[in-house]
Write an enzyme that holds these catalytic residues in place. Structure first.
Site, PDB file in Angstrom:
ATOM      1  N   CYS A 189      70.655 108.688 -22.513  1.00 23.76           N
ATOM      2  CA  CYS A 189      71.795 109.385 -23.100  1.00 23.76           C
ATOM      3  C   CYS A 189      72.421 108.498 -24.179  1.00 23.76           C
ATOM      4  O   CYS A 189      72.654 107.308 -23.952  1.00 23.76           O
ATOM      5  CB  CYS A 189      72.816 109.716 -22.017  1.00 23.76           C
ATOM      6  SG  CYS A 189      74.357 110.404 -22.670  1.00 23.76           S
ATOM      7  N   ASP A 196      67.215 109.528 -18.938  1.00 29.98           N
ATOM      8  CA  ASP A 196      66.822 110.932 -18.838  1.00 29.98           C
ATOM      9  C   ASP A 196      65.305 110.970 -18.697  1.00 29.98           C
ATOM     10  O   ASP A 196      64.587 110.455 -19.558  1.00 29.98           O
ATOM     11  CB  ASP A 196      67.246 111.716 -20.089  1.00 29.98           C
ATOM     12  CG  ASP A 196      68.749 111.855 -20.201  1.00 29.98           C
ATOM     13  OD1 ASP A 196      69.392 112.156 -19.183  1.00 29.98           O
ATOM     14  OD2 ASP A 196      69.282 111.662 -21.311  1.00 29.98           O
ATOM     15  N   GLU A 230      67.515 117.341 -27.101  1.00 28.07           N
ATOM     16  CA  GLU A 230      67.064 118.115 -28.252  1.00 28.07           C
ATOM     17  C   GLU A 230      66.594 117.199 -29.380  1.00 28.07           C
ATOM     18  O   GLU A 230      65.641 117.499 -30.094  1.00 28.07           O
ATOM     19  CB  GLU A 230      68.210 119.004 -28.763  1.00 28.07           C
ATOM     20  CG  GLU A 230      68.737 119.989 -27.726  1.00 28.07           C
ATOM     21  CD  GLU A 230      69.877 119.435 -26.881  1.00 28.07           C
ATOM     22  OE1 GLU A 230      70.620 120.241 -26.296  1.00 28.07           O
ATOM     23  OE2 GLU A 230      70.030 118.193 -26.804  1.00 28.07           O
TER      24      GLU A 230
END
Length: 291
Positions: A189, A196, A230
């Site tokens: 992150c 992640d 993303e």
């Protein structure tokens, strides 16, 4: 609704007890796209961001809880993404709020509010669907993908790079089509630095294809990168697009559920490459390894 990605991340925040659209935080996509020479008016991909929120719940006017899974899909061309912790806080603001005299009435009210709030925040149309109970699962979108770390005998490969390094990507000198996957995708992150974990599914077709070993080494090199989900997907897509100039390219990144939400960004060169089940809001497809 503000565009400050660090408003809630890494901070202790009390959960709202009533419907609170002000919790939503937008993050402009262009912040990260600029460094990869991605321009909003000439993107080399189309795609969607798929979100599964496993903890949506609200009360009817009689106090009856309604609980289920919310699937949300919006376009990769939206100006903003929604910051994940703010979305979790927003969804939890429904938990103790009453909507409708029946479960169906309440559900219609809640979904209308979520659709309105997200469409406004992201400046794009939203597709969503609520699954109140487990459904019969549909077919798996990635059945024909070979797992890289199993295929190339990963134990014999030397891995030395843990910051994104596109120079690792080497051409095989062979034309054709490949469907590769790796469960070794890991990034952090960009605000909290929490890891992640994900799985990358890559379809590539063209005159120049990457070697399996170099593609795996590259995916491993993302391990210490600090980006949102993303952004990792778009970085991976853009590197492959620039280096191999494929006729077709599709990258889907399936991230582990964290905080009751998983995020699955998908970027493809052609619409027919979109995973049919994953990119359909009305379908609850088979859970993947990272979900």
């Amino acid at each position: 609704m503000i565009s400050s990605e660090g408003k809630f991340l890494g901070k202790q925040v009390d959960y709202p007890q009533n419907y609170a659209p002000e919790m939503l935080v937008a993050v402009p996509r262009h912040f990260n796209r600029t460094q990869y020479n991605l321009h909003e008016d000439n993107l080399p991909f189309i795609g969607v961001d798929v979100w599964h929120a496993y903890e949506l719940s609200f009360l009817t006017n009689n106090g009856l809880p309604v609980t289920g899974l919310l699937k949300v899909i919006y376009s990769a061309t939206s100006k903003n993404i929604v910051e994940s912790k703010s979305f979790k806080l927003y969804l939890n603001s429904f938990n103790m709020h009453c909507f409708g005299n029946t479960m169906q009435e309440g559900l219609e009210e809640v979904l209308a509010l979520i659709k309105k709030d997200l469409s406004h925040l992201l400046d794009t149309d939203i597709s969503l669907h609520f699954f109140r109970q487990d459904c019969t699962k549909t077919a798996y979108d990635f059945a024909d993908y070979q797992v890289l770390e199993n295929m190339v005998n990963a134990d014999t490969i030397k891995f030395e790079h843990y910051n994104e390094n596109p120079d690792l990507l080497k051409t095989s000198g062979i034309a054709g089509e490949l469907n590769f996957a790796s469960h070794l995708l890991r990034s952090n992150c960009k605000i909290t630095n929490q890891p992640d974990w994900g799985t990358a599914y890559i379809h590539i077709k063209g005159q120049e294809l990457p070697t399996g070993i170099s593609l795996l080494q590259y995916i491993v090199s993302i391990r210490n990168e600090n980006h949102f989900h993303e952004e990792i997907c778009e970085m991976l897509y853009k590197r492959l697009w620039d280096i191999f100039k494929p006729d077709e390219l599709a990258v889907s990144c399936i991230y582990t559920r964290r905080g009751g939400i998983d995020i699955c960004p998908i970027r493809v060169s052609h619409e027919h490459l979109l995973p049919r089940h994953l990119s359909d809001a009305s379908v609850l497809s088979h859970k993947l390894l990272r979900q």
